[in-house]
Motif scaffolding. Structure first.
Motif, mmCIF file in Angstrom:
data_model
loop_
_atom_site.group_PDB
_atom_site.id
_atom_site.type_symbol
_atom_site.label_atom_id
_atom_site.label_comp_id
_atom_site.label_asym_id
_atom_site.label_seq_id
_atom_site.Cartn_x
_atom_site.Cartn_y
_atom_site.Cartn_z
ATOM 1 N N SER A 154 0.807 -1.210 0.000
ATOM 2 C CA SER A 154 0.000 0.000 0.000
ATOM 3 C C SER A 154 0.836 1.252 0.000
ATOM 4 O O SER A 154 0.382 2.302 -0.404
ATOM 5 N N THR A 155 2.071 1.168 0.444
ATOM 6 C CA THR A 155 2.927 2.352 0.454
ATOM 7 C C THR A 155 3.699 2.502 -0.839
ATOM 8 O O THR A 155 4.383 3.478 -1.039
ATOM 9 N N LEU A 156 3.583 1.496 -1.733
ATOM 10 C CA LEU A 156 4.289 1.556 -2.991
ATOM 11 C C LEU A 156 3.286 1.666 -4.131
ATOM 12 O O LEU A 156 2.084 1.646 -3.932
ATOM 13 N N MET A 157 3.787 1.743 -5.347
ATOM 14 C CA MET A 157 2.924 1.774 -6.504
ATOM 15 C C MET A 157 2.383 0.375 -6.747
ATOM 16 O O MET A 157 3.138 -0.579 -6.886
ATOM 17 N N THR A 158 1.073 0.219 -6.766
ATOM 18 C CA THR A 158 0.493 -1.099 -6.951
ATOM 19 C C THR A 158 0.594 -1.515 -8.404
ATOM 20 O O THR A 158 0.851 -0.706 -9.292
ATOM 21 N N HIS A 159 0.333 -2.810 -8.653
ATOM 22 C CA HIS A 159 0.419 -3.338 -10.007
ATOM 23 C C HIS A 159 -0.536 -2.588 -10.930
ATOM 24 O O HIS A 159 -0.173 -2.168 -12.021
ATOM 25 N N THR A 160 -1.767 -2.377 -10.461
ATOM 26 C CA THR A 160 -2.760 -1.686 -11.282
ATOM 27 C C THR A 160 -2.407 -0.218 -11.460
ATOM 28 O O THR A 160 -2.486 0.326 -12.554
ATOM 29 N N ASN A 536 4.640 -12.810 -13.387
ATOM 30 C CA ASN A 536 5.749 -12.472 -12.486
ATOM 31 C C ASN A 536 6.673 -11.429 -13.111
ATOM 32 O O ASN A 536 7.260 -10.611 -12.392
ATOM 33 N N PHE A 537 6.809 -11.457 -14.430
ATOM 34 C CA PHE A 537 7.656 -10.460 -15.092
ATOM 35 C C PHE A 537 7.083 -9.062 -14.884
ATOM 36 O O PHE A 537 7.833 -8.108 -14.663
ATOM 37 N N ARG A 538 5.751 -8.934 -14.921
ATOM 38 C CA ARG A 538 5.146 -7.622 -14.663
ATOM 39 C C ARG A 538 5.365 -7.189 -13.220
ATOM 40 O O ARG A 538 5.528 -6.007 -12.925
ATOM 41 N N THR A 539 5.400 -8.151 -12.302
ATOM 42 C CA THR A 539 5.693 -7.841 -10.892
ATOM 43 C C THR A 539 7.130 -7.335 -10.748
ATOM 44 O O THR A 539 7.404 -6.404 -9.983
ATOM 45 N N VAL A 540 8.053 -7.949 -11.500
ATOM 46 C CA VAL A 540 9.443 -7.492 -11.480
ATOM 47 C C VAL A 540 9.533 -6.061 -12.005
ATOM 48 O O VAL A 540 10.243 -5.216 -11.441
ATOM 49 N N PHE A 680 7.863 -13.936 -5.901
ATOM 50 C CA PHE A 680 7.902 -12.665 -6.623
ATOM 51 C C PHE A 680 7.076 -11.596 -5.915
ATOM 52 O O PHE A 680 7.447 -10.420 -5.898
ATOM 53 N N ASP A 681 5.955 -12.003 -5.322
ATOM 54 C CA ASP A 681 5.071 -11.033 -4.670
ATOM 55 C C ASP A 681 5.699 -10.386 -3.435
ATOM 56 O O ASP A 681 5.152 -9.420 -2.901
ATOM 57 N N HIS A 682 6.833 -10.914 -2.964
ATOM 58 C CA HIS A 682 7.508 -10.345 -1.794
ATOM 59 C C HIS A 682 8.660 -9.413 -2.168
ATOM 60 O O HIS A 682 9.374 -8.940 -1.282
ATOM 61 N N LEU A 683 8.833 -9.143 -3.445
ATOM 62 C CA LEU A 683 9.926 -8.258 -3.873
ATOM 63 C C LEU A 683 9.817 -6.867 -3.254
ATOM 64 O O LEU A 683 10.829 -6.224 -2.961
ATOM 65 N N TYR A 684 8.578 -6.390 -3.061
ATOM 66 C CA TYR A 684 8.375 -5.034 -2.550
ATOM 67 C C TYR A 684 9.088 -4.804 -1.216
ATOM 68 O O TYR A 684 9.405 -3.679 -0.857
ATOM 69 N N GLN A 685 9.358 -5.887 -0.480
ATOM 70 C CA GLN A 685 9.981 -5.751 0.841
ATOM 71 C C GLN A 685 11.373 -5.126 0.771
ATOM 72 O O GLN A 685 11.854 -4.580 1.760
ATOM 73 N N PHE A 686 11.999 -5.220 -0.394
ATOM 74 C CA PHE A 686 13.391 -4.790 -0.487
ATOM 75 C C PHE A 686 13.564 -3.371 -1.033
ATOM 76 O O PHE A 686 14.693 -2.900 -1.155
ATOM 77 N N VAL A 687 12.485 -2.690 -1.382
ATOM 78 C CA VAL A 687 12.624 -1.351 -1.960
ATOM 79 C C VAL A 687 13.305 -0.399 -0.978
ATOM 80 O O VAL A 687 14.347 0.200 -1.276
#
Length: 704
Positions: A154-160, A536-540, A680-687
């Motif tokens: 929620s604190t980052l840019m969502t996929h949509t 998953n590529f779009r998630t990346v 892949f869905d946990h990538l946001y944790q590292f921003v």
């Protein structure tokens, strides 16, 4: 009425009264018993993870630990540890306790400092801030008994949001600087926090020039001279109006009892004549740093003032603070020479609202602002103001002056423009009477480019009396000679005008205003192999976009490039392709999934040749490689080549990525440069962690 009826009536009224009194007491007891339940948070909880805009929480013991990062002083960036920030601010100690937290808007800069056993770091900007106070409820405010935490997405840019609502124009920057609003479902404070009004430090106000008659000034100066400190260095110089000038200086250094008899110089021509200038040129010593750094000794002062442009020189847009020496050791005549030097500098700079702005701080025992950046917007008015500056007297406390400038001078209220580099030019007669190293470090971490102009430094026999040896190298922005000018004689000071102006206007070399977010070439190396899959590529790509959002992107700030690889490699876009954040985000959105094998080693070699070989010399080269599996080829040799070519490599592995390869790709220490996540869905944790590590590494780089 009859007595029985009257008695009954009184009994009824008394009964009702007692019933209501009892009910009121019970209600009051219940009210008193209703205590605020204070939720507890862990040491590693960051303010940005909590949605509530204002809350009271309890910190556990043991949060005074280096692993709990803090950014800022007094006001903190929201990805700081809440409890560690509370210790830093002195609200609680390492035993823990209750604190009150208020969210506020993001700031353009956060100053690091050491306080209460916690070292906070500097940060150029962040989207949200918070304040910490004692854990006492404010009157009329209802605080939540449970805190609502945001899901990290929620604190980052969502996929949509990313793929359907790419920001236009300046939208991205506005989103970055605006503090996010509270979730409507969140139990929050029922009153709006009061607007905080910034108070101005009285010491930063601009003093009015004295208008004392000449006779009164002379009498005052004579009276003041009697009270000068006996153990400070004193220069007793006689200046005559005749054509013969003689100088006898007896210098007494503090606490040493050592006096220096200065040489006598005789000039037979009036000051300003060609012969006089020629003799002054001879005063320069061979090997002077002014000539060692690429400036010709033939550079002369432009005695005719430049024609003032209405908006100033646009090629020299810097915010300048001159710290002038007002100590007793400098003497009246040399103080006047210093003011003449500043007037010539103001002329050469061509001050104006679209060019350089200039303010002056005078230091002695304590510093004070003579005028700030917004007081005058042209060179003529600055020259007039400089002429009226009286000498403060006292010691040469340069360290105290640098702390003052760091905390007070470069503020929005004083005219700091934000987009212009901050420059502090320190003028020192001899050497400082306090230490400068720590104050200078904090100023540099705040983005201030520190220059030193030292006049008549310590002779070999006097160096033992200097409080802090090599104080210039400990203070300046870089120790390569560019940031320091050594003038052997006050009568040669005019020759430093043009070299100094050239340096402070060379914004490409003002590296202390370069931050971790505006001075890099960041290249993403993206695994497009078959095992990744379209979703998953779009998630990346979303992860790549969220990292890119944190940087200040332009052709002169941070630049972004991207390579996709399978068995083969493809340059999606280079560093010079896009120069705005919106264009970069749009380009990331348009990257098409490739599909194929996984040749990570070849991809690193390709990225080095086709992306980083086109990096600018003054940019930090950062490679962020994202892969989900083991490479079909060797990664060690290509990674080593990249490291040897100055590329700082971060590796991010997902699912089946090989840990040994991630560590080989990453720059040492690999624990700070390699990350692994199982989905892949946990990538946001590292921003946030990745940006934090990039900034920490940037702030710890050597200054040579």
């Amino acid at each position: 009425c009859s007595p029985p009826f009257s008695s009954y009536y009184l009994s009824l009224v008394l009964g009702v009264f007692l019933t209501y009194t009892y009910a009121a007491k019970e209600a009051m007891k219940k009210t008193k018993k209703a205590k605020l339940y204070v939720p507890q948070i862990d040491c590693d909880v960051k303010a940005g993870k909590i949605i509530n805009p204002e809350f009271i929480a309890k910190c556990p013991p043991g949060c005074q630990d280096i692993k709990y990062r803090v950014y800022g002083t007094d006001i903190y960036a929201s990805f700081s540890s809440v409890c560690s920030a509370a210790i830093h601010s002195g609200i609680i100690d390492n035993a823990g306790g209750k604190i009150l937290v208020q969210k506020v808007a993001g700031h353009s800069g956060y100053r690091g400092s050491f306080s209460n056993g916690v070292r906070s770091l500097s940060l150029p900007r962040w989207r949200e801030s918070f304040l910490v106070a004692e854990g006492k409820p404010r009157k009329g405010v209802t605080y939540p008994s449970t805190l609502e935490y945001s899901s990290s997405k929620s604190t980052l840019m969502t996929h949509t949001d990313f793929f359907n609502n790419v920001p236009k124009g300046n939208t991205v920057r506005k989103q970055y600087q605006t503090s996010p609003g509270p979730n409507p479902a969140t139990p929050i404070a029922t009153t709006t926090p009061p607007h905080t009004t910034a108070t101005t430090d009285p010491s930063t106000t601009t003093p009015k020039p004295a208008t004392t008659p000449v006779m009164t000034r002379t009498a005052t100066a004579a009276a003041t001279a009697k009270s000068r400190p006996a153990l400070h260095r004193v220069r007793d110089t006689a200046f005559r109006g005749s054509s013969i000038f003689s100088s006898n200086r007896n210098i007494l250094r503090p606490g040493t009892g050592v006096q220096r008899q200065e040489p006598v110089a005789a000039f037979r021509k009036p000051a300003g004549s060609p012969a006089h200038l020629a003799m002054e040129t001879d005063l320069w010593k061979p090997g002077s740093s002014l000539f060692d750094t690429g400036f010709s000794s033939k550079e002369e002062l432009q005695t005719k003032p430049l024609e003032s442009r209405s908006q100033g020189n646009p090629t020299c847009k810097v915010d300048l603070s001159f710290l002038i020496d007002g100590s007793w050791s400098i003497g009246k005549r040399r103080f006047q020479i210093q003011k003449q030097f500043l007037s010539h500098v103001a002329d050469a700079l061509d001050v104006g609202s679209a060019g350089p702005l200039m303010g002056i701080v005078q230091y002695g025992n304590d510093p004070s602002t003579e005028f700030n950046l917004k007081t005058y917007t042209n060179s003529k008015d600055i020259r007039t103001a400089i002429e009226k500056i009286p000498q403060k007297g006292g010691l040469s406390n340069v360290g105290t002056a640098l702390s003052f400038v760091n905390k007070n001078f470069f503020s929005d209220a004083n005219g700091n423009r934000g987009g212009a580099p901050n420059v502090a030019v320190v003028m020192v007669d001899g050497w400082p009477t306090d230490k400068v190293e720590e104050a200078s470090r904090l100023a540099r971490e705040s983005g201030i480019n520190i220059f030193f102009v030292t006049i008549e430094g310590a002779a070999e026999s006097e160096k033992q009396n200097v409080i802090e040896p090599d104080f210039v190298d400990k203070a300046v922005c870089r120790t390569n000679g560019f940031y320091s000018i050594n003038v052997p004689s006050w009568f040669s000071l005019h020759k430093a005008v043009q070299p100094l102006v050239k340096r402070v206007c060379d914004t490409e070399r003002l590296v202390c205003s370069k931050t971790c977010l505006n001075s890099a070439d960041v290249g993403f190396v993206i695994d497009g192999s078959s095992s990744v899959g379209t979703g998953n590529f779009r998630t990346v790509l979303q992860f790549v976009a969220n990292i890119s959002k944190e940087f200040e992107i332009s052709d002169t700030d941070t630049r972004i490039g991207a390579v996709q690889y399978t068995y083969e490699q493809r340059l999606e876009f280079g560093f010079d392709k896009y120069s705005s954040k919106q264009d970069v985000l749009s380009a990331i959105k348009r990257i098409n999934y490739w599909s194929g094998g996984t040749s990570t080693g070849a991809a690193i070699s390709y990225t080095l040749e086709h992306l980083f070989n086109r990096s600018k010399p003054n940019k930090r080269k950062i490679m962020i490689l994202i892969t989900d599996g083991r490479s079909y080829d060797d990664v060690r040799v290509p990674a080593m080549t990249a490291h040897q070519n100055g590329v700082i490599a971060y590796s991010i592995g997902i699912a089946w990525a090989a840990q040994d390869e991630l560590e080989a790709i990453a720059t040492d220490p690999d624990k700070e440069h390699s990350f692994f996540v199982d989905e892949f869905d946990h990538l946001y944790q590292f921003v946030n962690q990745l940006i934090q590590n990039i900034c920490t590494e940037f702030n710890s780089q050597p200054r040579n």
